[in-house]
Scaffold this motif. Structure first.
Motif, short mmCIF file in Angstrom:
data_model
loop_
_atom_site.label_atom_id
_atom_site.label_comp_id
_atom_site.label_asym_id
_atom_site.label_seq_id
_atom_site.Cartn_x
_atom_site.Cartn_y
_atom_site.Cartn_z
N GLY A 18 100.73 66.33 0.31
CA GLY A 18 100.76 67.78 0.38
C GLY A 18 102.19 68.25 0.47
N GLY A 19 102.35 69.48 0.88
CA GLY A 19 103.68 70.07 0.99
C GLY A 19 104.58 69.37 1.98
N GLY A 20 103.99 68.79 3.03
CA GLY A 20 104.79 68.15 4.07
C GLY A 20 105.14 66.71 3.80
N GLY A 21 104.38 66.03 2.96
CA GLY A 21 104.69 64.64 2.72
C GLY A 21 103.54 63.87 2.11
N VAL A 22 103.67 62.55 2.17
CA VAL A 22 102.65 61.64 1.66
C VAL A 22 102.06 60.88 2.84
N VAL A 23 100.75 60.71 2.84
CA VAL A 23 100.06 60.05 3.95
C VAL A 23 99.47 58.74 3.45
N LEU A 25 97.45 54.94 4.49
CA LEU A 25 96.71 54.09 5.41
C LEU A 25 97.48 52.78 5.48
N ALA A 26 97.69 52.29 6.71
CA ALA A 26 98.46 51.06 6.88
C ALA A 26 97.85 50.21 7.98
N ASN A 27 98.19 48.95 7.95
CA ASN A 27 97.78 48.02 9.01
C ASN A 27 99.01 47.72 9.86
N HIS A 28 98.88 47.94 11.17
CA HIS A 28 99.94 47.55 12.11
C HIS A 28 99.83 46.04 12.23
N LEU A 29 100.83 45.31 11.74
CA LEU A 29 100.73 43.86 11.61
C LEU A 29 100.63 43.14 12.95
N ARG A 30 101.35 43.58 13.95
CA ARG A 30 101.29 42.89 15.25
C ARG A 30 100.00 43.19 16.00
N LEU A 31 99.51 44.41 15.87
CA LEU A 31 98.30 44.81 16.61
C LEU A 31 97.02 44.64 15.80
N ASP A 32 97.16 44.39 14.49
CA ASP A 32 96.02 44.31 13.58
C ASP A 32 95.12 45.54 13.75
N LYS A 33 95.75 46.70 13.60
CA LYS A 33 95.08 47.99 13.82
C LYS A 33 95.42 48.92 12.67
N LEU A 34 94.41 49.64 12.17
CA LEU A 34 94.65 50.63 11.13
C LEU A 34 95.34 51.85 11.73
N VAL A 35 96.37 52.32 11.03
CA VAL A 35 97.10 53.51 11.44
C VAL A 35 97.39 54.34 10.20
N VAL A 36 97.87 55.54 10.43
CA VAL A 36 98.31 56.43 9.36
C VAL A 36 99.83 56.53 9.43
N LEU A 37 100.47 56.40 8.29
CA LEU A 37 101.91 56.65 8.18
C LEU A 37 102.09 57.92 7.38
N LYS A 38 102.77 58.89 7.96
CA LYS A 38 103.08 60.11 7.23
C LYS A 38 104.55 60.05 6.85
N ALA A 39 104.81 59.96 5.56
CA ALA A 39 106.17 59.95 5.04
C ALA A 39 106.57 61.40 4.81
N ASP A 40 107.53 61.88 5.58
CA ASP A 40 107.93 63.28 5.53
C ASP A 40 108.83 63.55 4.33
N LYS A 41 108.53 64.62 3.61
CA LYS A 41 109.30 64.97 2.40
C LYS A 41 110.62 65.66 2.73
N ARG A 130 104.84 73.77 29.51
CA ARG A 130 104.78 74.82 28.49
C ARG A 130 103.65 74.51 27.53
N GLY A 131 103.27 75.51 26.76
CA GLY A 131 102.28 75.33 25.71
C GLY A 131 102.98 75.25 24.37
N TYR A 132 102.23 74.84 23.36
CA TYR A 132 102.78 74.71 22.01
C TYR A 132 101.94 75.51 21.04
N VAL A 133 102.59 76.04 20.00
CA VAL A 133 101.91 76.73 18.92
C VAL A 133 102.03 75.86 17.68
N HIS A 134 100.91 75.55 17.05
CA HIS A 134 100.91 74.73 15.83
C HIS A 134 101.22 75.64 14.65
N SER A 135 102.31 75.35 13.96
CA SER A 135 102.79 76.26 12.92
C SER A 135 101.97 76.22 11.63
N ASP A 136 101.05 75.25 11.49
CA ASP A 136 100.24 75.17 10.27
C ASP A 136 98.88 75.84 10.41
#
Length: 137
Positions: A18-23, A25-41, A130-136
């Motif tokens: 999308g506009g923010g980057g590419v997402v 699916l990856a495997n964390h090799l040491r933990l053998d766990k599925l994760v998401v990597l978001k590559a920021d544009k 404090r609280g946060y506002v999500h800009s999207d």
């Protein structure tokens, strides 16, 4: 041969982009766990500190409707955010297939979204709190 990022994450496939980057699916090799990597544009030369602060905030959040963020790193000029992989279908794909959703289903999703937003906006995060506002949204 599969691609390994940061000597830790084995790319399984592209989940979307999308506009923010590419997402990915990856495997964390040491933990053998599925994760998401978001590559920021965004260019890491001009905003790496901004991205790092954003991830620091996200790593503090603990809520059942917000994927957990674990890590942030830069490799080959690309910044990556590592977070939980939530199995399922994106809303846009589900909408194309289903066409319409029942009122109880929409109300259920709205309650979940509002619960997550109330958590984000509540002044309970960080020091000082404090609280946060999500800009999207």
């Amino acid at each position: 041969m599969s691609e390994i990022i940061d000597s830790t994450y084995e790319i399984i496939g592209k989940l979307g982009s999308g506009g923010g980057g590419v997402v990915y699916l990856a495997n964390h090799l040491r933990l053998d766990k599925l994760v998401v990597l978001k590559a920021d544009k965004r260019n890491t030369n001009t905003c790496s500190e901004l991205l790092r602060r954003e991830v620091t905030v996200l790593k503090e959040l603990k809520h059942m409707y917000i994927p957990q963020v674990y890590d942030y790193f830069i490799e080959d000029g690309i910044s990556y955010t590592v977070m939980d992989y939530v199995e399922g279908e994106s809303l846009d794909k589900l909408q194309k297939r289903e066409n319409k959703f029942s009122q109880p289903q929409v109300i259920c999703w709205a309650k979940q979204l509002l619960d997550a937003l109330a958590y984000l906006h509540s002044p309970t995060h960080g020091d000082p709190p404090r609280g946060y506002v999500h800009s999207d949204i």
